[in-house]
Design a protein around this motif. Structure first.
Motif, PDB file in Angstrom:
ATOM      1  N   CYS A  41      -3.000   3.619  15.873  1.00 53.84           N
ATOM      2  CA  CYS A  41      -3.934   3.722  14.742  1.00 53.84           C
ATOM      3  C   CYS A  41      -4.090   2.371  14.062  1.00 53.84           C
ATOM      4  O   CYS A  41      -5.214   1.951  13.717  1.00 53.84           O
ATOM      5  N   TRP A  42      -2.974   1.689  13.872  1.00 46.63           N
ATOM      6  CA  TRP A  42      -2.996   0.392  13.182  1.00 46.63           C
ATOM      7  C   TRP A  42      -3.779  -0.645  13.981  1.00 46.63           C
ATOM      8  O   TRP A  42      -4.587  -1.395  13.421  1.00 46.63           O
ATOM      9  N   VAL A  43      -3.566  -0.701  15.294  1.00 42.63           N
ATOM     10  CA  VAL A  43      -4.274  -1.661  16.145  1.00 42.63           C
ATOM     11  C   VAL A  43      -5.776  -1.401  16.114  1.00 42.63           C
ATOM     12  O   VAL A  43      -6.584  -2.337  16.024  1.00 42.63           O
ATOM     13  N   CYS A  44      -6.169  -0.143  16.164  1.00 36.65           N
ATOM     14  CA  CYS A  44      -7.594   0.201  16.123  1.00 36.65           C
ATOM     15  C   CYS A  44      -8.227  -0.252  14.811  1.00 36.65           C
ATOM     16  O   CYS A  44      -9.307  -0.860  14.796  1.00 36.65           O
ATOM     17  N   SER A  62      -7.085  -3.892   3.220  1.00 37.01           N
ATOM     18  CA  SER A  62      -5.833  -4.644   3.355  1.00 37.01           C
ATOM     19  C   SER A  62      -4.627  -3.743   3.103  1.00 37.01           C
ATOM     20  O   SER A  62      -3.618  -3.822   3.816  1.00 37.01           O
ATOM     21  N   LEU A  63      -4.736  -2.872   2.089  1.00 37.18           N
ATOM     22  CA  LEU A  63      -3.625  -1.982   1.774  1.00 37.18           C
ATOM     23  C   LEU A  63      -3.362  -1.009   2.920  1.00 37.18           C
ATOM     24  O   LEU A  63      -2.199  -0.730   3.254  1.00 37.18           O
ATOM     25  N   LEU A  64      -4.420  -0.494   3.543  1.00 36.67           N
ATOM     26  CA  LEU A  64      -4.238   0.425   4.662  1.00 36.67           C
ATOM     27  C   LEU A  64      -3.566  -0.266   5.837  1.00 36.67           C
ATOM     28  O   LEU A  64      -2.709   0.315   6.508  1.00 36.67           O
ATOM     29  N   LEU A  65      -3.922  -1.519   6.086  1.00 38.50           N
ATOM     30  CA  LEU A  65      -3.294  -2.260   7.184  1.00 38.50           C
ATOM     31  C   LEU A  65      -1.817  -2.529   6.882  1.00 38.50           C
ATOM     32  O   LEU A  65      -0.960  -2.407   7.764  1.00 38.50           O
ATOM     33  N   GLU A  66      -1.510  -2.902   5.645  1.00 41.07           N
ATOM     34  CA  GLU A  66      -0.110  -3.149   5.279  1.00 41.07           C
ATOM     35  C   GLU A  66       0.707  -1.865   5.368  1.00 41.07           C
ATOM     36  O   GLU A  66       1.820  -1.857   5.904  1.00 41.07           O
ATOM     37  N   THR A  67       0.143  -0.790   4.825  1.00 36.73           N
ATOM     38  CA  THR A  67       0.851   0.491   4.861  1.00 36.73           C
ATOM     39  C   THR A  67       1.014   0.982   6.295  1.00 36.73           C
ATOM     40  O   THR A  67       2.088   1.460   6.678  1.00 36.73           O
ATOM     41  N   GLY A  68      -0.031   0.855   7.090  1.00 43.72           N
ATOM     42  CA  GLY A  68       0.030   1.294   8.476  1.00 43.72           C
ATOM     43  C   GLY A  68       1.064   0.534   9.276  1.00 43.72           C
ATOM     44  O   GLY A  68       1.781   1.114  10.110  1.00 43.72           O
ATOM     45  N   PHE A  69       1.164  -0.759   9.030  1.00 50.65           N
ATOM     46  CA  PHE A  69       2.155  -1.565   9.763  1.00 50.65           C
ATOM     47  C   PHE A  69       3.575  -1.123   9.414  1.00 50.65           C
ATOM     48  O   PHE A  69       4.426  -0.956  10.301  1.00 50.65           O
ATOM     49  N   THR A 192     -12.725   9.155 -12.775  1.00 53.85           N
ATOM     50  CA  THR A 192     -13.808   8.425 -13.448  1.00 53.85           C
ATOM     51  C   THR A 192     -14.542   7.454 -12.529  1.00 53.85           C
ATOM     52  O   THR A 192     -15.485   6.793 -12.974  1.00 53.85           O
ATOM     53  N   GLY A 193     -14.154   7.339 -11.269  1.00 45.79           N
ATOM     54  CA  GLY A 193     -14.840   6.418 -10.369  1.00 45.79           C
ATOM     55  C   GLY A 193     -14.508   6.700  -8.922  1.00 45.79           C
ATOM     56  O   GLY A 193     -13.562   7.428  -8.621  1.00 45.79           O
ATOM     57  N   ASN A 194     -15.277   6.106  -8.023  1.00 51.60           N
ATOM     58  CA  ASN A 194     -15.096   6.326  -6.591  1.00 51.60           C
ATOM     59  C   ASN A 194     -14.675   5.025  -5.917  1.00 51.60           C
ATOM     60  O   ASN A 194     -15.480   4.108  -5.746  1.00 51.60           O
ATOM     61  N   TYR A 195     -13.415   4.950  -5.553  1.00 55.33           N
ATOM     62  CA  TYR A 195     -12.883   3.783  -4.851  1.00 55.33           C
ATOM     63  C   TYR A 195     -12.461   4.137  -3.430  1.00 55.33           C
ATOM     64  O   TYR A 195     -11.509   3.577  -2.891  1.00 55.33           O
ATOM     65  N   GLY A 196     -13.186   5.067  -2.831  1.00 53.50           N
ATOM     66  CA  GLY A 196     -12.864   5.456  -1.459  1.00 53.50           C
ATOM     67  C   GLY A 196     -11.483   6.078  -1.368  1.00 53.50           C
ATOM     68  O   GLY A 196     -11.084   6.890  -2.210  1.00 53.50           O
ATOM     69  N   PHE A 197     -10.741   5.662  -0.336  1.00 50.18           N
ATOM     70  CA  PHE A 197      -9.399   6.219  -0.131  1.00 50.18           C
ATOM     71  C   PHE A 197      -8.324   5.397  -0.833  1.00 50.18           C
ATOM     72  O   PHE A 197      -7.128   5.650  -0.656  1.00 50.18           O
ATOM     73  N   PHE A 198      -8.731   4.414  -1.629  1.00 51.33           N
ATOM     74  CA  PHE A 198      -7.762   3.501  -2.239  1.00 51.33           C
ATOM     75  C   PHE A 198      -6.731   4.236  -3.093  1.00 51.33           C
ATOM     76  O   PHE A 198      -5.520   4.040  -2.940  1.00 51.33           O
ATOM     77  N   LEU A 203      -1.434   7.057  -3.930  1.00 51.46           N
ATOM     78  CA  LEU A 203      -0.661   8.268  -4.217  1.00 51.46           C
ATOM     79  C   LEU A 203       0.313   8.584  -3.091  1.00 51.46           C
ATOM     80  O   LEU A 203       1.435   9.052  -3.335  1.00 51.46           O
ATOM     81  N   VAL A 204      -0.097   8.330  -1.852  1.00 53.56           N
ATOM     82  CA  VAL A 204       0.811   8.537  -0.712  1.00 53.56           C
ATOM     83  C   VAL A 204       2.028   7.622  -0.841  1.00 53.56           C
ATOM     84  O   VAL A 204       3.172   8.045  -0.609  1.00 53.56           O
ATOM     85  N   LEU A 205       1.804   6.379  -1.238  1.00 55.99           N
ATOM     86  CA  LEU A 205       2.927   5.455  -1.445  1.00 55.99           C
ATOM     87  C   LEU A 205       3.807   5.912  -2.597  1.00 55.99           C
ATOM     88  O   LEU A 205       5.032   5.735  -2.563  1.00 55.99           O
ATOM     89  N   ILE A 206       3.201   6.494  -3.612  1.00 51.35           N
ATOM     90  CA  ILE A 206       3.971   6.978  -4.762  1.00 51.35           C
ATOM     91  C   ILE A 206       4.881   8.134  -4.358  1.00 51.35           C
ATOM     92  O   ILE A 206       6.010   8.258  -4.861  1.00 51.35           O
ATOM     93  N   VAL A 207       4.433   8.997  -3.440  1.00 55.64           N
ATOM     94  CA  VAL A 207       5.264  10.109  -2.966  1.00 55.64           C
ATOM     95  C   VAL A 207       6.582   9.598  -2.402  1.00 55.64           C
ATOM     96  O   VAL A 207       7.620  10.263  -2.492  1.00 55.64           O
ATOM     97  N   ASN A 208       6.568   8.390  -1.848  1.00 57.46           N
ATOM     98  CA  ASN A 208       7.776   7.810  -1.258  1.00 57.46           C
ATOM     99  C   ASN A 208       8.847   7.514  -2.303  1.00 57.46           C
ATOM    100  O   ASN A 208      10.001   7.228  -1.957  1.00 57.46           O
ATOM    101  N   LEU A 209       8.496   7.593  -3.586  1.00 60.01           N
ATOM    102  CA  LEU A 209       9.494   7.392  -4.642  1.00 60.01           C
ATOM    103  C   LEU A 209      10.325   8.650  -4.890  1.00 60.01           C
ATOM    104  O   LEU A 209      11.353   8.596  -5.561  1.00 60.01           O
ATOM    105  N   LEU A 210       9.887   9.784  -4.362  1.00 64.30           N
ATOM    106  CA  LEU A 210      10.552  11.056  -4.603  1.00 64.30           C
ATOM    107  C   LEU A 210      11.567  11.346  -3.510  1.00 64.30           C
ATOM    108  O   LEU A 210      11.444  10.857  -2.390  1.00 64.30           O
ATOM    109  N   ASP A 211      12.564  12.161  -3.837  1.00 63.69           N
ATOM    110  CA  ASP A 211      13.511  12.605  -2.823  1.00 63.69           C
ATOM    111  C   ASP A 211      13.289  14.090  -2.552  1.00 63.69           C
ATOM    112  O   ASP A 211      12.443  14.743  -3.157  1.00 63.69           O
TER     113      ASP A 211
END
Length: 253
Positions: A41-44, A62-69, A192-198, A203-211
């Protein structure tokens, strides 16, 4: 640029990569997200971003590429993700550091811009009308009292700069509180605004703070709400409670 050497049409290559990425993403979503699938997925997406040039250089790309890697190292090597699968704690903390960098830089760049609207806490006077694709809710936020809008800017600075350091706190109770605060900000931005999947990716990264214990409690509340208290948490969550040990979010599929 290998398509030139192979005499392939660039649009054909882009469409091919899109289809391959779609198939690999579907496999990951279906529970087969091992490291090779995530790497594919990341290479594509990296290839499409490279070809897209300026049209694919937004912050969320850029964030999706960093997160994907980093997700390549977070995912199990070959087996399907499961509670019993071992996950690198280094990868888990690297994802937390990525979130820390994202939030902190979002606050610092506002200050270093030396823009008067940030210095005078008046940015929200214009934000709701000038951001990408304002939602119907944006109009109502714009009608708030100027002092409330200034307070909103001040709170944004607090959440994005000092609170960002709490993301790296080793105490889970502090991280849980930080996750709630950061998630609230992202949800308000989404309303209040549309920033795509940003914001969704953040929020997915924030879930990683939970146990596990926190996630189980949240799911248990949801299950009780849906069943009006007729089913208990242990019966409603066979996936979380089946086999394996309790630990960090790195052990949850």
């Amino acid at each position: 640029r290998f398509h030139s050497s192979l005499d392939l049409d660039v649009y054909w290559v882009c469409n091919f990569l899109s289809v391959v990425g779609l198939v690999l993403s579907a496999l990951a979503a279906a529970g087969y997200g091992c490291a090779p699938i995530i790497a594919g997925c990341w290479v594509c997406y990296l290839s499409l971003t490279t070809v897209g040039d300026i049209f694919m250089l937004f912050q969320w790309d850029s964030l999706l590429l960093e997160t994907g890697f980093l997700a390549i190292f977070y995912a199990p090597l070959l087996q399907r993700p499961s509670r019993a699968a071992q996950t690198s704690r280094v990868a888990m903390w690297m994802l937390r550091f990525l979130l820390f960098k994202l939030i902190l830089m979002s606050g610092v760049v506002k200050i270093t811009s030396k823009d008067r609207v940030w210095q005078e806490l008046t940015a929200l006077y214009y934000h709701f009308a000038s951001q990408p694709l304002p939602t119907p809710v944006s109009w109502y936020f714009r009608q708030l009292h100027p002092l409330a809008l200034q307070l909103g800017v001040a709170m944004t600075f607090v959440i994005e700069i000092p609170c960002a350091f709490l993301i790296l706190c080793p105490l889970k109770e502090v991280r849980h509180w930080t996750a709630a605060v950061q998630a609230s900000l992202q949800i308000l931005i989404m309303l209040t605004g549309n920033y795509g999947f940003f914001n969704l990716l953040t929020l997915v990264l924030i879930v990683n703070l939970l146990d596990d214990s926190c996630v189980e409690a949240i799911l248990r509340i949801g299950v009780h709400g849906d069943s009006n208290g007729q089913s208990n948490g242990d019966e409603a969550m066979p996936l979380l409670n089946s086999g394996g040990r309790k630990g960090s979010m790195s052990q949850v599929a």
